[in-house]
Design a protein around this motif. Structure first.
Motif, PDB file in Angstrom:
ATOM      1  N   GLY A   8      -7.995 -37.005 -15.625  1.00 26.86           N
ATOM      2  CA  GLY A   8      -7.344 -37.830 -16.650  1.00 26.86           C
ATOM      3  C   GLY A   8      -6.461 -38.907 -16.050  1.00 26.86           C
ATOM      4  O   GLY A   8      -6.505 -40.067 -16.468  1.00 26.86           O
ATOM      5  N   TYR A  27      -7.729 -44.787 -21.041  1.00 26.51           N
ATOM      6  CA  TYR A  27      -7.057 -44.112 -22.156  1.00 26.51           C
ATOM      7  C   TYR A  27      -6.731 -45.121 -23.251  1.00 26.51           C
ATOM      8  O   TYR A  27      -6.137 -46.169 -22.994  1.00 26.51           O
ATOM      9  CB  TYR A  27      -5.784 -43.415 -21.653  1.00 26.51           C
ATOM     10  N   ILE A  73      -6.822 -35.844 -23.308  1.00 23.23           N
ATOM     11  CA  ILE A  73      -6.835 -34.927 -22.165  1.00 23.23           C
ATOM     12  C   ILE A  73      -7.559 -33.632 -22.539  1.00 23.23           C
ATOM     13  O   ILE A  73      -8.218 -33.016 -21.692  1.00 23.23           O
ATOM     14  CB  ILE A  73      -5.405 -34.667 -21.608  1.00 23.23           C
TER      15      ILE A  73
END
Length: 194
Positions: free
Chosen positions: A61, A68, A78
């Motif tokens: 992540g 994102y 996540i």
């Protein structure tokens, strides 16, 4: 004057992390490590493996933080990465299991079993362990919905977003998962009584 990261939104933390602020990564971990660990542990059933997969999820992540979408909750993003890590882990486990069964019998003593043996299945267990065992027998798409809605207490819309399916699909899968789990639990009760 220092910034209180605990007061920052996910969007602000992501911007700070992209700018190289290491404390922002720590704040993300502080906020979301426990729920991600629970999601993974409930999905795969092994706390040690779940810890490793939790770390892998955050490494992946953080490495992909540029992708994102800050308009969405970081936890959903996540958690999607974590579910993908669980799926990868299950595929690797299936491959290892296949190859361990393909070894000649004289080599079999070197291969540890991935699952519990028949005697462990028959042993007296607590109700929680019985439910976890039954849940592990569910198809991954049913188990994921059951965990997200029933254990993690996500709403139907949050679950749909995380799994990238419609809310109706979540509702259908949840109904099927509960029915299958009920049947599996009834099956283990029947076998125990015999």
């Amino acid at each position: 004057m220092s910034l209180d990261l605990a007061q920052c939104s996910d969007r602000e933390l992501a911007a700070l992390a992209r700018a190289g602020q290491q404390q922002a990564y720590r704040e993300f971990l502080s906020r979301y490590k426990a729920p991600v660990f629970r999601l993974i542990r409930n999905n795969i059933g092994d706390p040690d493996e779940a810890m490793d997969l939790t770390q892998e999820s955050f490494v992946a992540g953080f490495g992909a933080l540029g992708r994102y979408d800050a308009d969405r909750p970081f936890q959903v993003w996540i958690s999607r990465i974590a579910l993908n890590k669980c799926r990868d882990w299950a595929r690797r486990r299936a491959v290892r299991s296949f190859f361990s069964r393909a070894l000649p019998l004289e080599s079999a003593h070197d291969v540890a079993s991935e699952g519990p043996g028949p005697d462990a299945e028959a042993a007296d267990r607590t109700e929680l362990e019985r439910v976890r065992a039954a849940m592990s027998r569910l198809a991954p798409n049913l188990r994921e919905v059951l965990i997200l809605r029933g254990v993690e207490d996500l709403s139907q819309s949050e679950t749909a977003e995380l799994l990238q399916v419609s809310e109706k699909t979540v509702e259908t899968r949840l109904h099927r998962a509960r029915a299958k789990l009920k049947a599996l639990l009834g099956e283990t009760t029947t076998h125990a009584a015999e």
